[in-house]
Scaffold this motif. Structure first.
Motif, PDB file in Angstrom:
ATOM      1  N   LEU A  90       0.862  -1.175   0.000  1.00 31.70           N
ATOM      2  CA  LEU A  90       0.000   0.000   0.000  1.00 31.70           C
ATOM      3  C   LEU A  90       0.902   1.230   0.000  1.00 31.70           C
ATOM      4  O   LEU A  90       1.676   1.440   0.932  1.00 31.70           O
ATOM      5  N   HIS A  91       0.816   2.036  -1.053  1.00 30.88           N
ATOM      6  CA  HIS A  91       1.639   3.239  -1.187  1.00 30.88           C
ATOM      7  C   HIS A  91       0.812   4.471  -0.843  1.00 30.88           C
ATOM      8  O   HIS A  91      -0.325   4.610  -1.297  1.00 30.88           O
ATOM      9  N   ILE A  92       1.388   5.366  -0.049  1.00 31.40           N
ATOM     10  CA  ILE A  92       0.749   6.641   0.281  1.00 31.40           C
ATOM     11  C   ILE A  92       1.697   7.770  -0.096  1.00 31.40           C
ATOM     12  O   ILE A  92       2.790   7.894   0.469  1.00 31.40           O
ATOM     13  N   ASP A  93       1.310   8.592  -1.086  1.00 27.48           N
ATOM     14  CA  ASP A  93       2.058   9.798  -1.437  1.00 27.48           C
ATOM     15  C   ASP A  93       1.429  10.973  -0.700  1.00 27.48           C
ATOM     16  O   ASP A  93       0.225  11.211  -0.819  1.00 27.48           O
ATOM     17  N   VAL A  94       2.240  11.706   0.048  1.00 30.40           N
ATOM     18  CA  VAL A  94       1.734  12.765   0.926  1.00 30.40           C
ATOM     19  C   VAL A  94       2.302  14.121   0.524  1.00 30.40           C
ATOM     20  O   VAL A  94       3.515  14.276   0.365  1.00 30.40           O
ATOM     21  N   THR A  95       1.414  15.109   0.370  1.00 28.42           N
ATOM     22  CA  THR A  95       1.817  16.504   0.198  1.00 28.42           C
ATOM     23  C   THR A  95       1.312  17.283   1.403  1.00 28.42           C
ATOM     24  O   THR A  95       0.116  17.271   1.698  1.00 28.42           O
ATOM     25  N   GLN A  96       2.214  17.940   2.106  1.00 34.13           N
ATOM     26  CA  GLN A  96       1.836  18.680   3.306  1.00 34.13           C
ATOM     27  C   GLN A  96       1.481  20.131   2.965  1.00 34.13           C
ATOM     28  O   GLN A  96       1.936  20.677   1.966  1.00 34.13           O
ATOM     29  N   ARG A  97       0.663  20.718   3.830  1.00 32.67           N
ATOM     30  CA  ARG A  97       0.396  22.159   3.698  1.00 32.67           C
ATOM     31  C   ARG A  97       1.684  22.918   4.027  1.00 32.67           C
ATOM     32  O   ARG A  97       2.363  22.613   5.007  1.00 32.67           O
TER      33      ARG A  97
END
Length: 247
Positions: A90-97
């Motif tokens: 399971l891959h999670i790509d995260v962009t933060q504020r």
């Protein structure tokens, strides 16, 4: 062409069949920025607390949209993309504020991003952004995330963002403003790097005119009067620069 389409449909069906037999075996978290408001362990904890156990689920039954919704409800997360590879990961790509300003009133404070979205201060990371100190006219409870509560507060934040944007994009002023303070009457006070004077800016309007006055003071009045002659330079009034010797 018909045979090609039929072949593609068969392969797609076979792929779905295979995914229905494969278990999800691990999580891989990838941050698409260099911010540190959220850690990989935070992401794992958010999913575990609100989604539950995904390890051992069949690939085609993992709720990707639900996982994305859980993560994007967190204050520091702007966007996520969840996807699963055929090897069971399971891959999670995260962009933060990304905060652009910090507001600090005594021990209480908060960040805002470029849209005015409020972010709470982080316990282990301080963003390298300009800090506005003093009588901040925005009431925010500890840990609050989201837009400011009233229209007046949102408008004030918007004005401060516009002021900061002007400074950051100005050839003359970028890197020269060493501090911003808010007085009890609402006036913005700017400090210029290497200068002892306080520049009373008033509100966040008429930015170009006010900075032009500050330039005139530095280019003409200061050389004429000399270092340390004035302590206060007020540029908030229309068509005038008011200078004072005392604080």
């Amino acid at each position: 062409a018909t045979a090609f389409i039929a072949g593609m449909c068969f392969l797609l069906h076979e792929s779905r069949e295979q995914r229905s037999l494969i278990d999800c075996k691990e999580l891989s978290v990838n941050f698409l920025d260099s911010l540190r408001f959220v850690s990989e362990q935070d992401i794992r904890d958010y999913i575990a607390e609100s989604y539950g156990d995904y390890i051992g689920q069949k690939l085609d039954s993992v709720g990707l949209a639900g996982i994305e919704e859980i993560l994007e409800s967190k204050s520091a997360v702007l966007n996520t993309e969840a996807w699963i590879s055929d090897d069971g990961v399971l891959h999670i790509d995260v962009t933060q504020r990304a905060p652009v300003l910090r507001f600090q009133n005594g021990e209480k404070g908060f960040y805002v991003d470029d849209r005015g979205y409020i972010l709470p201060l982080h316990h282990s990371y301080t963003a390298p952004v300009p800090v506005v100190n003093g009588n901040i006219p925005v009431r925010v409870e500890d840990g609050y995330k989201g837009e400011a509560g009233s229209g007046e507060e949102r408008q004030w934040i918007s004005g401060m963002l516009a002021l900061n944007s002007f400074i950051e994009n100005s050839k003359n002023w970028k890197g020269r403003i060493s501090g911003m303070d808010i007085r009890s009457n609402g006036d913005i006070v700017l400090r210029v790097d290497g200068r002892k004077e306080s520049f009373i800016f008033g509100d966040s309007g008429n930015v170009l005119v006010k900075f032009s006055k500050m330039e005139k003071y530095l280019d003409y009045i200061l050389p004429d009067k000399g270092e340390g002659y004035y302590k206060i330079v007020n540029v908030k009034y229309n068509k005038q620069i008011v200078c004072r010797k005392d604080m």
